[in-house]
Design a protein around this motif. Structure first.
Motif, PDB file in Angstrom:
ATOM      1  N   TYR A  83     -12.614   2.965  -8.161  1.00 22.89           N
ATOM      2  CA  TYR A  83     -12.404   2.437  -6.808  1.00 22.89           C
ATOM      3  C   TYR A  83     -11.235   3.111  -6.089  1.00 22.89           C
ATOM      4  O   TYR A  83     -11.324   3.463  -4.925  1.00 22.89           O
ATOM      5  CB  TYR A  83     -12.170   0.928  -6.886  1.00 22.89           C
ATOM      6  CG  TYR A  83     -12.370   0.227  -5.574  1.00 22.89           C
ATOM      7  CD1 TYR A  83     -13.650  -0.003  -5.088  1.00 22.89           C
ATOM      8  CD2 TYR A  83     -11.282  -0.212  -4.823  1.00 22.89           C
ATOM      9  CE1 TYR A  83     -13.839  -0.642  -3.886  1.00 22.89           C
ATOM     10  CE2 TYR A  83     -11.480  -0.859  -3.620  1.00 22.89           C
ATOM     11  CZ  TYR A  83     -12.752  -1.069  -3.157  1.00 22.89           C
ATOM     12  OH  TYR A  83     -12.949  -1.704  -1.965  1.00 22.89           O
ATOM     13  N   GLY A  84     -10.138   3.278  -6.806  1.00 26.61           N
ATOM     14  CA  GLY A  84      -8.964   3.877  -6.177  1.00 26.61           C
ATOM     15  C   GLY A  84      -9.057   5.393  -6.095  1.00 26.61           C
ATOM     16  O   GLY A  84      -8.377   6.027  -5.292  1.00 26.61           O
ATOM     17  N   ALA A  95     -17.811   2.001 -10.946  1.00 25.59           N
ATOM     18  CA  ALA A  95     -17.356   1.917  -9.559  1.00 25.59           C
ATOM     19  C   ALA A  95     -16.022   1.188  -9.469  1.00 25.59           C
ATOM     20  O   ALA A  95     -15.159   1.535  -8.655  1.00 25.59           O
ATOM     21  CB  ALA A  95     -18.395   1.205  -8.706  1.00 25.59           C
ATOM     22  N   THR A 145      -5.265   5.730 -11.004  1.00 22.96           N
ATOM     23  CA  THR A 145      -4.559   6.585 -10.055  1.00 22.96           C
ATOM     24  C   THR A 145      -3.223   7.072 -10.620  1.00 22.96           C
ATOM     25  O   THR A 145      -2.392   7.579  -9.876  1.00 22.96           O
ATOM     26  CB  THR A 145      -4.322   5.826  -8.739  1.00 22.96           C
ATOM     27  OG1 THR A 145      -3.747   4.553  -9.050  1.00 22.96           O
ATOM     28  CG2 THR A 145      -5.631   5.591  -7.993  1.00 22.96           C
ATOM     29  N   ALA A 172     -11.805   7.094  -5.328  1.00 22.69           N
ATOM     30  CA  ALA A 172     -12.698   7.500  -4.245  1.00 22.69           C
ATOM     31  C   ALA A 172     -11.923   7.797  -2.967  1.00 22.69           C
ATOM     32  O   ALA A 172     -12.297   8.673  -2.199  1.00 22.69           O
ATOM     33  CB  ALA A 172     -13.727   6.407  -3.996  1.00 22.69           C
ATOM     34  N   SER A 173     -10.822   7.082  -2.774  1.00 23.58           N
ATOM     35  CA  SER A 173     -10.098   7.275  -1.524  1.00 23.58           C
ATOM     36  C   SER A 173      -9.072   8.410  -1.629  1.00 23.58           C
ATOM     37  O   SER A 173      -8.352   8.688  -0.692  1.00 23.58           O
ATOM     38  CB  SER A 173      -9.398   5.985  -1.116  1.00 23.58           C
ATOM     39  OG  SER A 173      -8.566   5.541  -2.158  1.00 23.58           O
ATOM     40  N   SER A 213       0.821  -1.223   0.000  1.00 24.14           N
ATOM     41  CA  SER A 213       0.000   0.000   0.000  1.00 24.14           C
ATOM     42  C   SER A 213       0.850   1.265   0.000  1.00 24.14           C
ATOM     43  O   SER A 213       0.356   2.346  -0.270  1.00 24.14           O
ATOM     44  CB  SER A 213      -0.939  -0.013   1.204  1.00 24.14           C
ATOM     45  OG  SER A 213      -0.192  -0.190   2.385  1.00 24.14           O
ATOM     46  N   GLN A 214       2.145   1.136   0.320  1.00 25.24           N
ATOM     47  CA  GLN A 214       2.994   2.327   0.321  1.00 25.24           C
ATOM     48  C   GLN A 214       3.907   2.395  -0.902  1.00 25.24           C
ATOM     49  O   GLN A 214       4.779   3.243  -0.987  1.00 25.24           O
ATOM     50  CB  GLN A 214       3.823   2.376   1.609  1.00 25.24           C
ATOM     51  CG  GLN A 214       2.940   2.675   2.820  1.00 25.24           C
ATOM     52  CD  GLN A 214       3.675   2.510   4.134  1.00 25.24           C
ATOM     53  OE1 GLN A 214       4.877   2.699   4.209  1.00 25.24           O
ATOM     54  NE2 GLN A 214       2.941   2.148   5.169  1.00 25.24           N
ATOM     55  N   GLY A 253       0.349   0.099 -10.270  1.00 24.89           N
ATOM     56  CA  GLY A 253      -0.977  -0.412 -10.581  1.00 24.89           C
ATOM     57  C   GLY A 253      -0.798  -1.823 -11.074  1.00 24.89           C
ATOM     58  O   GLY A 253       0.241  -2.141 -11.666  1.00 24.89           O
ATOM     59  N   ARG A 260      -8.781   0.403 -14.398  1.00 19.35           N
ATOM     60  CA  ARG A 260      -8.762   0.558 -12.948  1.00 19.35           C
ATOM     61  C   ARG A 260      -7.326   0.727 -12.449  1.00 19.35           C
ATOM     62  O   ARG A 260      -7.048   1.551 -11.582  1.00 19.35           O
ATOM     63  CB  ARG A 260      -9.408  -0.658 -12.280  1.00 19.35           C
ATOM     64  CG  ARG A 260      -9.479  -0.548 -10.783  1.00 19.35           C
ATOM     65  CD  ARG A 260     -10.141  -1.750 -10.147  1.00 19.35           C
ATOM     66  NE  ARG A 260      -9.388  -2.986 -10.395  1.00 19.35           N
ATOM     67  CZ  ARG A 260      -9.784  -4.182  -9.981  1.00 19.35           C
ATOM     68  NH1 ARG A 260     -10.919  -4.314  -9.330  1.00 19.35           N
ATOM     69  NH2 ARG A 260      -9.058  -5.257 -10.228  1.00 19.35           N
ATOM     70  N   ALA A 261      -6.389  -0.068 -13.042  1.00 20.67           N
ATOM     71  CA  ALA A 261      -4.999   0.006 -12.607  1.00 20.67           C
ATOM     72  C   ALA A 261      -4.373   1.343 -12.978  1.00 20.67           C
ATOM     73  O   ALA A 261      -3.496   1.851 -12.285  1.00 20.67           O
ATOM     74  CB  ALA A 261      -4.203  -1.141 -13.214  1.00 20.67           C
TER      75      ALA A 261
END
Lengths: 561, 366
Positions: free
Chosen positions: B112-113, B108, B164, B115-116, B87-88, B92, B160-161
């Motif tokens: 997904y990524g 969605a 972000t 939204a946070s 997570s750090q 992707g 999705r990957a």
């Protein structure tokens, strides 16, 4: 070199640490509700009445007492005989359900499940009506239904659905390609049955036998109602503890009761482990083809069995509605006015529902979150292994034994949890602990079926793991979560053995009240209370099926293809 | 750092974006990665290629932090990420199974990524629309994954990957679960997308064709070590080891003996080959040639490595035929185009003069 060493482990994120803390908390909870009570029981067996260590004296006394030792033999006889009867019957019944095209298979399946919703004393009560000293058919058994005969018949009824469920699963997972290959090689029907069907169902048969054996040997309700002077281990524990207040001897009998149950459990696990890769993903499901002779035979067979099950339930229902058996057969609702028979009246039913709902809510949350933590925590292998072990333990422990352990542990002087004793909370905790294993396994299976990379994807997208748990994992596993909740509810509703030592006057449960009423001689009211339990748990199950079919389909449109 | 190693693994003249140094991964007694070192330049498309169990997926998962290494270091953009949890890290990832959330719509899933990241809702929505257009699925937003085909699902996973904007894109056998036609199309689309976005990409695959067509550089792995790193053409034309020669493409392995630095004896034939410095005279060697490099047409009488052979088998493959040729104890296969078969009248049992061009020969210690 030191640099290399420093880099050899990936640091745990805050999330990892939180999940590990969760796993540790789970271990602590399981130790508290399963491990330590059992330990207290074990210790108690080596103490005298005043709590002094006496070594094996209690065990020596136990084996020296012919009456007590005889109960162990009786228990074994009853369990062996019941298993021998139930397993072939259940096999044929399950074969009819899965491998034939007989009509109304869904109805036969439903009827076979009925006994699951009843407390074990129900078949005992029905048998008393049918064959007891004032029964309709007492001539058939020479009036001697009390004792071994009655226990075995009632146990066959009580254990039948469990064996059918296991064997239906075993027979349903068949690979059609094997049958086609055997046909192509011109094997005879009998040869195909012996070389393909039986080996495929072998593990199911062993598993069913072990489950039935354990159920019978640990069950308390049947033997209590219809055992008469025929003593078994389960009734001995009760007599030692409640009757003679001899807790140490109760503990010893409990340990003796634990041995065969644990042994059967180990055999079952070993067999299950072998079964894993029997059916590959490429298998083609077997669809049975019509065969008039075979289908007619199985229709007849299943009808006879189904009528037997319905007769026992129906007899209890009819008996509960009769004014004064067998002299005044007019119908009445009077027997459902429980205030007349038991100080708690309908309150005990309310208690049962409260406990069952509590067990369903807390138990489902604990088992599902627990299974998720064990599956998804990174690293921490040893502690996760410990959780697995503790999660499996309850399955091997008879309810009566666990209940006894609860007395010793929670009622001990100086236990800070003493305040739980004789509350509704301890009943809920005990139920959750007693039925923990199946919930855990159901949750773990459901979790294993979803993509293992969801957490990796979430980590790469920097989404916290709890968010993926709530937004993805829980919705996907909702059917399994409902299954667990219903399982816990139904079992908590019907159990007698695990709560018999733990209720207080104001937390008396319906199944226990039925037992007390029966003991006091009012069989009709006891039957009535049992039927209320059956109706409640069956209704909840039907609601569950409807919800599964209609509600989930609408709420979770993504499941549709 | 060892100069030879640097030359072998580092792309010349480019700044290293990802630096893997001496990575080792053990599972109990089994060593999945053995002292692996590798550099990846910014914007590069690198393929890890190898048979199953060669350690390629383990290396990818170590870079992601999903399968922490036993020893060694990984640096991304000069930052030591060796000990960071996934997570750090900045990446992707797309899996073979797609790992799409089945209960969430395509929108969605892709968002997904986002939204946070505490972005504005409108901003997130716009980004999702942009990404879906990018992967060629502008209409799919409201659908659930189960309503999409496998190829479409894989595109959603890719979107999705990329949502972000990670610095590193990891693809774990992304095309293996798809059927051949879809696979071919997605190969080109992924490659084009990667070139357009310029995102540094590592893809794991066991499909050599996929690696050859998509990668800027291929890392061939076997038994937990890197066998060769280089551009696709170099891997194919100049395999560094017998394993690479065998694994990538088809190759004839002819057993012989090195007589002189530039001569190999095969039974009673002597073949000229490029000069071998590394091998001693008299060593047992394999003389290697690709089936398509066997020459038949326009053969001068004094052509080097000329051999008279008999055609013993002719397998029709489609665009070409694979012929088995025998001369005494020597047996090799050659690919002949349909044209050539027709023009020269090649049939089973026919005699043929062939040549093994010396510059196309590779020699490996046997």
């Amino acid at each position: 070199m030191s640099l290399v060493l420093a880099a050899s482990a990936v640091r745990a994120s805050r999330e990892d640490l939180a999940m590990r803390a969760g796993v540790v908390a789970l271990v602590a909870i399981l130790l508290l509700i399963v491990g330590l009570p059992l330990w207290s029981l074990l210790v108690k067996g080596f103490q005298d009445v005043d709590g002094h260590f006496v070594g094996l004296a209690n065990y020596r006394a136990y084996f020296a007492s012919p009456a007590l030792f005889n109960s162990a033999l009786n228990s074994f006889d009853v369990a062996a005989l019941s298993t021998t009867i139930v397993v072939p019957l259940a096999f044929l019944y399950a074969y009819g359900l899965t491998r034939t095209t007989m009509p109304l298979r869904w109805l036969f399946q439903g009827i076979s499940l009925i006994p699951i919703f009843a407390p074990s004393l129900l078949p005992g009560i029905a048998l008393i009506y049918l064959f007891g000293t004032q029964g309709f058919f007492k001539a058939l058994v020479g009036g001697q239904i009390y004792g071994m005969k009655g226990i075995v018949i009632a146990q066959v009824f009580y254990c039948f659905p469990h064996a059918v469920l296991i064997m239906t699963t075993a027979l349903r997972t068949a690979d059609a390609r094997l049958y086609e290959a055997a046909d192509a090689l011109r094997a005879s029907k009998l040869r195909i049955f012996l070389t393909v069907t039986l080996p495929g169902a072998k593990y199911g048969v062993v598993s069913a036998a072990m489950v039935v054996f354990t159920l019978v040997i640990t069950d308390f309700g049947v033997a209590k109602v219809i055992g008469g002077n025929f003593n078994v281990l389960a009734t001995d524990v009760y007599k030692q503890v409640i009757g003679q207040q001899n807790f140490s001897m109760g503990a010893v009998v409990g340990m003796v009761l634990l041995a065969p149950a644990a042994l059967a459990f180990v055999v079952d696990r070993l067999v299950q482990r072998k079964q894993v890769a029997l059916l590959t993903a490429r298998a083609v499901p077997l669809v049975p083809r019509p065969s008039p002779g075979r289908d007619a035979f199985f229709t007849l067979f299943c009808t006879v069995i189904a009528i037997g099950i319905l007769a026992i339930l129906g007899m209890a229902a009819w008996g509960s509605l009769i004014k004064y058996w067998p002299y005044n057969l007019s119908l009445t609702w009077e027997n459902y006015d429980f205030e007349k028979f038991d100080a708690n009246g309908w309150e005990s039913f309310g208690n049962s529902v409260r406990m069952a709902v509590g067990a369903a809510i807390f138990g489902t949350a604990l088992t599902f979150v627990g299974a998720w933590l064990t599956e998804k925590t990174r690293g921490f292998g040893a502690v996760r292994g410990l959780v697995q072990l503790l999660a499996f333990l309850p399955m091997a422990v008879p309810g009566l034994v666990l209940g006894l352990g609860y007395i010793f542990f929670f009622n001990a002087h100086g236990n800070p949890l003493n305040f739980l004793y004789a509350t509704m909370a301890i009943l809920v905790i005990n139920s959750v602990a007693h039925f923990y294993t199946v919930g855990h396994l159901t949750a773990a299976t459901a979790l294993k079926q979803i993509d293992p990379e969801f957490e990796a994807v979430s980590a790469s997208l920097k989404v916290p793991v709890w968010r993926t748990f709530l937004r993805v994992t829980v919705p996907i596993c909702l059917p399994a979560i409902l299954d667990i909740a219903i399982y816990l509810f139904v079992n908590a509703m019907t159990t007698v053995s695990s709560v018999i030592f733990l209720y207080a006057p104001d937390t008396k449960l319906a199944s226990v009240a039925a037992l007390n009423i029966e003991e006091a001689g009012t069989t009709a009211a006891a039957a009535a209370l049992c039927l209320v339990i059956v109706a409640t748990s069956a209704a909840v199950k039907v609601l569950h099926l409807l919800a599964d079919r209609f509600l989930l389909d609408r709420l979770q449109a993504w499941r549709r293809r | 750092m060892d100069q030879a190693l640097r030359r072998k693994v580092g792309p010349e003249g480019k700044v290293s974006y990802l630096e893997v140094r001496n990575l080792t991964k053990r599972f109990g007694d089994f060593t999945a990665l053995r002292n692996v070192s590798l550099d990846v330049a910014e914007g590069e498309f690198v393929c890890f290629l190898g048979p199953s169990g060669c350690g390629k997926t383990t290396l990818l998962r170590a870079i992601a932090g999903l399968e922490p290494q036993s020893s060694g270091t990984i640096r991304q953009k000069e930052r030591d990420i060796s000990a960071l949890p996934p997570s750090q890290r900045d990446f992707g990832i797309v899996f073979q199974s797609y790992a799409l959330f089945p209960n969430l719509t395509v929108t969605a899933n892709v968002g997904y990524g986002l939204a946070s990241q505490r972005r504005k809702r409108t901003e997130t929505a716009a980004r999702v629309v942009e990404l879906l257009a990018l992967v060629g699925l502008p209409e799919a937003g409201a659908k659930y994954p189960s309503q999409l085909s496998g190829g479409q699902q894989q595109r959603v996973a890719l979107a999705r990957a990329l949502a972000t904007s990670p610095g590193l894109l990891l693809l774990d056998e992304p095309l293996s679960a798809l059927d051949a036609r879809v696979r071919m199309r997605l190969r080109h689309e992924i490659k084009a997308l990667q070139r357009r976005l310029g995102v540094t990409t590592i893809m794991v695959t066991h499909d050599q064709e996929e690696a050859l067509t998509m990668a800027d550089r291929i890392v061939v792995m076997n038994h937990g070590v890197i066998e060769q790193v280089g551009p696709p053409a170099e891997i194919y034309r100049a395999p560094a080891t017998a394993f690479v020669a065998d694994f990538v493409g088809s190759m004839n392995f002819l057993a012989g003996k090195l007589e002189a630095p530039d001569r190999v004896r095969l039974g009673n034939l002597v073949m000229s080959c490029p000069i071998q410095d590394g091998l001693e005279s008299g060593a047992a060697v394999s003389l290697c040639i690709r089936p398509e490099d066997v020459r038949v047409r326009d053969l001068p009488a004094e052509a080097a490595n000329r051999v008279d052979v008999t055609v013993t088998e002719l397998d029709f493959i489609g665009a070409f035929c694979r012929a088995t040729l025998v001369a005494g104890e020597l047996s090799l296969v050659a690919d002949f185009s349909s044209n050539l078969i027709r023009d020269l009248g090649v049939v089973v049992g026919a005699s043929l003069a062939i040549a093994l061009p010396p510059d196309r020969l590779r020699v490996f210690a046997a």
